[in-house]
Write a protein that holds these residues in place. Structure first.
Motif, PDB file in Angstrom:
ATOM      1  N   PHE A 117       6.385  11.531   2.967  1.00  0.00           N
ATOM      2  CA  PHE A 117       7.394  10.605   2.452  1.00  0.00           C
ATOM      3  C   PHE A 117       8.741  10.996   3.034  1.00  0.00           C
ATOM      4  O   PHE A 117       8.899  12.101   3.575  1.00  0.00           O
ATOM      5  N   SER A 118       9.690  10.103   2.913  1.00  0.00           N
ATOM      6  CA  SER A 118      11.046  10.421   3.365  1.00  0.00           C
ATOM      7  C   SER A 118      11.525  11.691   2.668  1.00  0.00           C
ATOM      8  O   SER A 118      11.175  11.946   1.514  1.00  0.00           O
ATOM      9  N   GLU A 119      12.323  12.456   3.337  1.00  0.00           N
ATOM     10  CA  GLU A 119      12.858  13.694   2.768  1.00  0.00           C
ATOM     11  C   GLU A 119      13.579  13.433   1.446  1.00  0.00           C
ATOM     12  O   GLU A 119      13.608  14.275   0.562  1.00  0.00           O
ATOM     13  N   TYR A 120      14.121  12.236   1.307  1.00  0.00           N
ATOM     14  CA  TYR A 120      14.917  11.931   0.114  1.00  0.00           C
ATOM     15  C   TYR A 120      14.132  11.176  -0.948  1.00  0.00           C
ATOM     16  O   TYR A 120      14.691  10.764  -1.967  1.00  0.00           O
ATOM     17  N   ALA A 121      12.827  10.991  -0.710  1.00  0.00           N
ATOM     18  CA  ALA A 121      12.020  10.215  -1.666  1.00  0.00           C
ATOM     19  C   ALA A 121      11.913  10.953  -2.999  1.00  0.00           C
ATOM     20  O   ALA A 121      11.794  12.182  -3.043  1.00  0.00           O
ATOM     21  N   ASP A 122      11.951  10.176  -4.064  1.00  0.00           N
ATOM     22  CA  ASP A 122      11.808  10.723  -5.410  1.00  0.00           C
ATOM     23  C   ASP A 122      10.330  11.049  -5.673  1.00  0.00           C
ATOM     24  O   ASP A 122       9.446  10.255  -5.314  1.00  0.00           O
ATOM     25  N   LEU A 123      10.071  12.190  -6.299  1.00  0.00           N
ATOM     26  CA  LEU A 123       8.690  12.627  -6.509  1.00  0.00           C
ATOM     27  C   LEU A 123       7.908  11.628  -7.360  1.00  0.00           C
ATOM     28  O   LEU A 123       6.801  11.229  -7.008  1.00  0.00           O
ATOM     29  N   GLU A 124       8.479  11.215  -8.486  1.00  0.00           N
ATOM     30  CA  GLU A 124       7.762  10.304  -9.381  1.00  0.00           C
ATOM     31  C   GLU A 124       7.471   8.974  -8.693  1.00  0.00           C
ATOM     32  O   GLU A 124       6.384   8.418  -8.819  1.00  0.00           O
ATOM     33  N   GLU A 125       8.449   8.484  -7.946  1.00  0.00           N
ATOM     34  CA  GLU A 125       8.255   7.209  -7.231  1.00  0.00           C
ATOM     35  C   GLU A 125       7.205   7.354  -6.138  1.00  0.00           C
ATOM     36  O   GLU A 125       6.406   6.453  -5.903  1.00  0.00           O
ATOM     37  N   SER A 126       7.196   8.487  -5.481  1.00  0.00           N
ATOM     38  CA  SER A 126       6.196   8.733  -4.428  1.00  0.00           C
ATOM     39  C   SER A 126       4.796   8.738  -5.032  1.00  0.00           C
ATOM     40  O   SER A 126       3.879   8.102  -4.515  1.00  0.00           O
ATOM     41  N   LEU A 127       4.644   9.423  -6.146  1.00  0.00           N
ATOM     42  CA  LEU A 127       3.326   9.489  -6.793  1.00  0.00           C
ATOM     43  C   LEU A 127       2.894   8.112  -7.295  1.00  0.00           C
ATOM     44  O   LEU A 127       1.719   7.756  -7.228  1.00  0.00           O
ATOM     45  N   ALA A 128       3.853   7.335  -7.780  1.00  0.00           N
ATOM     46  CA  ALA A 128       3.536   6.001  -8.298  1.00  0.00           C
ATOM     47  C   ALA A 128       3.103   5.054  -7.183  1.00  0.00           C
ATOM     48  O   ALA A 128       2.387   4.086  -7.441  1.00  0.00           O
ATOM     49  N   SER A 129       3.500   5.336  -5.957  1.00  0.00           N
ATOM     50  CA  SER A 129       3.163   4.441  -4.845  1.00  0.00           C
ATOM     51  C   SER A 129       1.937   4.923  -4.069  1.00  0.00           C
ATOM     52  O   SER A 129       1.677   4.459  -2.963  1.00  0.00           O
ATOM     53  N   TRP A 130       1.207   5.867  -4.650  1.00  0.00           N
ATOM     54  CA  TRP A 130       0.054   6.445  -3.939  1.00  0.00           C
ATOM     55  C   TRP A 130      -0.995   5.370  -3.678  1.00  0.00           C
ATOM     56  O   TRP A 130      -1.259   4.538  -4.549  1.00  0.00           O
ATOM     57  N   PRO A 131      -1.628   5.365  -2.498  1.00  0.00           N
ATOM     58  CA  PRO A 131      -2.631   4.321  -2.198  1.00  0.00           C
ATOM     59  C   PRO A 131      -3.905   4.487  -3.029  1.00  0.00           C
ATOM     60  O   PRO A 131      -4.202   5.572  -3.527  1.00  0.00           O
ATOM     61  N   GLU A 132      -4.640   3.398  -3.159  1.00  0.00           N
ATOM     62  CA  GLU A 132      -5.932   3.416  -3.863  1.00  0.00           C
ATOM     63  C   GLU A 132      -6.986   4.042  -2.957  1.00  0.00           C
ATOM     64  O   GLU A 132      -6.792   4.167  -1.757  1.00  0.00           O
ATOM     65  N   LYS A 133      -8.105   4.386  -3.573  1.00  0.00           N
ATOM     66  CA  LYS A 133      -9.236   4.907  -2.809  1.00  0.00           C
ATOM     67  C   LYS A 133      -9.734   3.829  -1.843  1.00  0.00           C
ATOM     68  O   LYS A 133      -9.898   2.675  -2.240  1.00  0.00           O
ATOM     69  N   LYS A 134      -9.968   4.223  -0.592  1.00  0.00           N
ATOM     70  CA  LYS A 134     -10.490   3.259   0.394  1.00  0.00           C
ATOM     71  C   LYS A 134     -11.990   3.104   0.204  1.00  0.00           C
ATOM     72  O   LYS A 134     -12.709   4.114   0.101  1.00  0.00           O
ATOM     73  N   LYS A 135     -12.461   1.845   0.176  1.00  0.00           N
ATOM     74  CA  LYS A 135     -13.902   1.617   0.052  1.00  0.00           C
ATOM     75  C   LYS A 135     -14.551   1.747   1.426  1.00  0.00           C
ATOM     76  O   LYS A 135     -13.947   1.397   2.430  1.00  0.00           O
ATOM     77  N   LYS A 136     -15.803   2.249   1.401  1.00  0.00           N
ATOM     78  CA  LYS A 136     -16.537   2.359   2.666  1.00  0.00           C
ATOM     79  C   LYS A 136     -16.924   0.964   3.140  1.00  0.00           C
ATOM     80  O   LYS A 136     -17.310   0.117   2.323  1.00  0.00           O
ATOM     81  N   GLU A 137     -16.823   0.763   4.439  1.00  0.00           N
ATOM     82  CA  GLU A 137     -17.238  -0.535   4.979  1.00  0.00           C
ATOM     83  C   GLU A 137     -18.751  -0.603   5.002  1.00  0.00           C
ATOM     84  O   GLU A 137     -19.429   0.350   5.418  1.00  0.00           O
ATOM     85  N   LYS A 138     -19.301  -1.733   4.505  1.00  0.00           N
ATOM     86  CA  LYS A 138     -20.764  -1.891   4.509  1.00  0.00           C
ATOM     87  C   LYS A 138     -21.247  -2.128   5.926  1.00  0.00           C
ATOM     88  O   LYS A 138     -20.641  -2.874   6.679  1.00  0.00           O
ATOM     89  N   LYS A 139     -22.385  -1.495   6.249  1.00  0.00           N
ATOM     90  CA  LYS A 139     -22.950  -1.689   7.586  1.00  0.00           C
ATOM     91  C   LYS A 139     -23.624  -3.055   7.641  1.00  0.00           C
ATOM     92  O   LYS A 139     -24.330  -3.460   6.710  1.00  0.00           O
ATOM     93  N   SER A 140     -23.406  -3.748   8.725  1.00  0.00           N
ATOM     94  CA  SER A 140     -24.022  -5.065   8.908  1.00  0.00           C
ATOM     95  C   SER A 140     -25.524  -4.893   9.154  1.00  0.00           C
ATOM     96  O   SER A 140     -25.950  -4.040   9.906  1.00  0.00           O
ATOM     97  N   LYS A 141     -26.377  -5.740   8.461  1.00  0.00           N
ATOM     98  CA  LYS A 141     -27.821  -5.651   8.635  1.00  0.00           C
ATOM     99  C   LYS A 141     -28.246  -6.082  10.025  1.00  0.00           C
ATOM    100  O   LYS A 141     -29.265  -5.663  10.547  1.00  0.00           O
ATOM    101  N   GLU A 142     -27.445  -6.961  10.651  1.00  0.00           N
ATOM    102  CA  GLU A 142     -27.810  -7.484  11.971  1.00  0.00           C
ATOM    103  C   GLU A 142     -27.577  -6.432  13.064  1.00  0.00           C
ATOM    104  O   GLU A 142     -28.142  -6.541  14.138  1.00  0.00           O
ATOM    105  N   ALA A 143     -26.736  -5.454  12.806  1.00  0.00           N
ATOM    106  CA  ALA A 143     -26.398  -4.470  13.854  1.00  0.00           C
ATOM    107  C   ALA A 143     -27.594  -3.590  14.191  1.00  0.00           C
ATOM    108  O   ALA A 143     -28.465  -3.375  13.407  1.00  0.00           O
TER     109      ALA A 143
END
Ligand code: SF4
Ligand code: SF4
Length: 160
Positions: free
Chosen positions: A134-160
């Protein structure tokens, strides 16, 4: 007794950067030190120093531990305790020994010595990462509040 990260940060603030803050040391420049000079790393008797935790040691004004280099940083890593799995990857890889860890528990960042290189973020294996820049001046609480969600795994295509 476990040392809480907040306590550790307070200790760090008390003990470090004294030479800059108080102007109490009249340190020589690197090109003024003559051959054969001895620059003691610790004040007083250093017996048993290897077994002491960093914040318990009496570092001298010549030791880099007492100098803060926080101003070198333009971005800082922020630590999210809620996601961390204490794998210690960040502690192993940090080139500046700036990850605070005790008894295999990640406690936070030593902001007096962290240079903001982002290596710890790169090696953090959690999803989402437990360390983000985060920016050097970012507020800790605000940084934690903006944390990204868990990324979902991409499903493998059956045709591949
Ligand atoms: S940003 Fe770099 S120096 Fe700072 S804690 Fe992470 S790995 Fe260490
Ligand atoms: S690398 Fe990430 S998960 Fe592992 S100890 Fe560090 S912050 Fe926690």
């Amino acid at each position: 007794m476990a040392v809480e990260s907040q306590e550790l940060n307070l200790l760090a603030n008390d003990n470090r950067g004294k030479s800059q803050l108080e102007g109490g040391f009249d340190l020589l420049g690197w090109d003024e030190v003559t051959q054969g000079s001895v620059l003691p790393s610790f004040d007083g008797d250093a017996t048993g120093i290897a077994g002491m935790k960093a914040e318990e040691r009496t570092y001298s004004g010549f030791n880099s531990y007492t100098a803060t280099v926080a101003s070198w940083r333009v971005q800082k890593p922020v630590f999210n305790r809620d996601i961390c799995i204490d794998c210690q990857n960040c502690w192993v890889w940090c080139p500046d020994s700036s990850i605070l860890s005790r008894d295999k528990q990640m406690l936070g960042i030593d902001y007096d010595h962290c240079k903001g290189c982002e290596v710890c973020v790169e090696v953090c294996p959690t999803n989402p990462k437990s360390l983000l820049m985060f920016s050097e001046y970012a507020d800790l609480e605000e940084s934690l509040a903006s944390w990204p969600e868990k990324k979902k795994k991409e499903k493998k295509s059956k045709e591949a």
